[in-house]
Design a protein around this motif. Structure first.
Motif, PDB file in Angstrom:
ATOM      1  N   PRO A  31      48.193   8.885  34.751  1.00 55.46           N
ATOM      2  CA  PRO A  31      49.636   8.808  34.969  1.00 55.46           C
ATOM      3  C   PRO A  31      50.283  10.197  34.991  1.00 55.46           C
ATOM      4  N   GLN A  32      51.279  10.310  35.860  1.00 51.38           N
ATOM      5  CA  GLN A  32      52.047  11.542  35.931  1.00 51.38           C
ATOM      6  C   GLN A  32      53.399  11.245  36.562  1.00 51.38           C
ATOM      7  N   THR A  33      54.307  12.191  36.426  1.00 53.12           N
ATOM      8  CA  THR A  33      55.651  12.036  36.968  1.00 53.12           C
ATOM      9  C   THR A  33      55.887  13.058  38.060  1.00 53.12           C
ATOM     10  N   TYR A  34      56.284  12.580  39.220  1.00 52.51           N
ATOM     11  CA  TYR A  34      56.590  13.450  40.351  1.00 52.51           C
ATOM     12  C   TYR A  34      58.080  13.779  40.363  1.00 52.51           C
ATOM     13  N   LYS A  35      58.398  15.029  40.631  1.00 48.85           N
ATOM     14  CA  LYS A  35      59.788  15.453  40.760  1.00 48.85           C
ATOM     15  C   LYS A  35      60.343  15.019  42.109  1.00 48.85           C
ATOM     16  N   PRO A  36      61.676  14.996  42.255  1.00 49.13           N
ATOM     17  CA  PRO A  36      62.264  14.718  43.573  1.00 49.13           C
ATOM     18  C   PRO A  36      61.793  15.729  44.613  1.00 49.13           C
ATOM     19  N   ASN A  37      61.785  15.287  45.848  1.00 47.31           N
ATOM     20  CA  ASN A  37      61.371  16.122  46.989  1.00 47.31           C
ATOM     21  C   ASN A  37      59.929  16.616  46.831  1.00 47.31           C
ATOM     22  N   GLY A  65      61.122  10.844  43.742  1.00 50.59           N
ATOM     23  CA  GLY A  65      60.157  11.096  42.687  1.00 50.59           C
ATOM     24  C   GLY A  65      60.013   9.894  41.780  1.00 50.59           C
ATOM     25  N   GLY A  66      59.273  10.083  40.674  1.00 50.38           N
ATOM     26  CA  GLY A  66      59.079   8.998  39.716  1.00 50.38           C
ATOM     27  C   GLY A  66      57.683   8.985  39.146  1.00 50.38           C
ATOM     28  N   ASP A  67      57.420   7.976  38.337  1.00 47.86           N
ATOM     29  CA  ASP A  67      56.112   7.838  37.695  1.00 47.86           C
ATOM     30  C   ASP A  67      55.087   7.312  38.695  1.00 47.86           C
ATOM     31  N   LEU A  68      53.842   7.767  38.547  1.00 47.76           N
ATOM     32  CA  LEU A  68      52.767   7.327  39.431  1.00 47.76           C
ATOM     33  C   LEU A  68      51.483   7.139  38.632  1.00 47.76           C
ATOM     34  N   GLU A  69      50.852   5.990  38.837  1.00 45.40           N
ATOM     35  CA  GLU A  69      49.512   5.729  38.308  1.00 45.40           C
ATOM     36  C   GLU A  69      48.843   4.708  39.213  1.00 45.40           C
TER      37      GLU A  69
END
Length: 282
Positions: free
Chosen positions: A43-49, A114-118
């Motif tokens: 799991p990780q969090t992507y920033k906007p853009n 952006g947002g959380d991704l797993e």
């Protein structure tokens, strides 16, 4: 109870900025027939853009991909004309069969906001009789996947069946797959035919299975000497659980192709390069 041969920790193999753990294949375990490959992204969090997932157009032949979206989304497109965006909790099933080109990237909305991704992607082998079957794809959102509740948890039944509940997919190969969510203290007893190989990957938390500890990011490799499985959640846990009768066929995997002989692998590269996997238009 069924014996445990080994418990394998996933290897950390980042793909650029994408956090990736690979429990199989590793130096400790090659495959659990017919399950041949698993990547755990996040799991990780992507920033906007952001740029999103990096899996642009690439080919496959001779196997299937099953993709579990725990957080985030995937925008799928393939040379068979299939397109979809599947969100958190959804699952994609793609039968590469005779060959196709596909891309798995993030949606424009995810890249913007952006947002959380797993995400987990599992490769499942196809037997020789199905290596050249017609390619097929289906993506199913979370609310269309059957749920089986049990004391202290629930199972998202993806394929085959789990505790009498039929899955969203019914593959010709008879693969059984479920995503299990167990609360701390939950106990589960399962019976799996002794002839079947079990796929057991702890995504999150800590479990005790057949009196052995299985931590998160670990794959459990079982023997084939009993039907009995006893699982207890030491803490809140998420488990990818599957089982299937092994194909017991030669497996030759090179890059994106999984065949029975090296000659078939070489032919796959030739067919792809000559355009037999279909055309790709952005």
């Amino acid at each position: 109870m069924r014996s445990i041969r080994k418990i394998v920790k996933a290897e950390y193999r980042p793909i650029g900025e994408l956090i990736t753990y690979s429990p199989m294949p590793t130096g400790s375990i090659d495959m659990i027939d017919p399950f041949i490959f698993l990547n755990h992204h996040g799991p990780q969090t992507y920033k906007p853009n952001n740029k999103g997932l990096p899996f642009g157009p690439h080919p496959h032949r001779g196997m299937e991909t099953v993709t579990f979206i725990l957080d985030g989304d995937i925008s799928h497109k393939d040379s068979g004309g299939n397109e979809s965006i599947i969100g958190a909790g959804g699952v994609q099933w793609m039968t590469a069969g005779s060959g196709l080109i596909h891309a798995e990237v993030s949606s424009e909305k995810f890249k913007e906001k952006g947002g959380d991704l797993e995400i987990l992607q599992l490769w499942v082998n196809l037997p020789a009789r199905l290596k050249k079957t017609e390619p097929w794809y289906k993506g199913i959102q979370k609310n269309k996947i059957p749920i089986k509740e049990f004391d202290g948890g629930r199972a998202q039944v993806v394929s085959g069946e789990f505790l009498g509940t039929k899955g969203a997919f019914q593959p010709e190969t008879g693969i059984n797959l479920a995503m299990l969510f167990l609360e701390k203290g939950a106990k589960l007893q399962l019976k799996v035919p002794a002839i079947h190989n079990i796929f057991f990957y702890v995504i999150k938390g800590e479990l005790q299975v057949n009196n052995q500890q299985a931590m998160e990011l670990h794959l459990v490799d079982f023997g084939n000497d009993s039907e009995e499985l006893q699982i207890e959640a030491i803490e809140d846990s998420t488990l990818l659980f599957g089982h299937a009768k092994p194909f017991d066929e030669p497996v030759v995997a090179r890059g994106p192709f999984v065949m029975n002989t090296i000659e078939e692998i070489n032919q796959a590269y030739k067919d792809y390069q000559s355009g037999k996997f279909g055309s790709w238009n952005d």
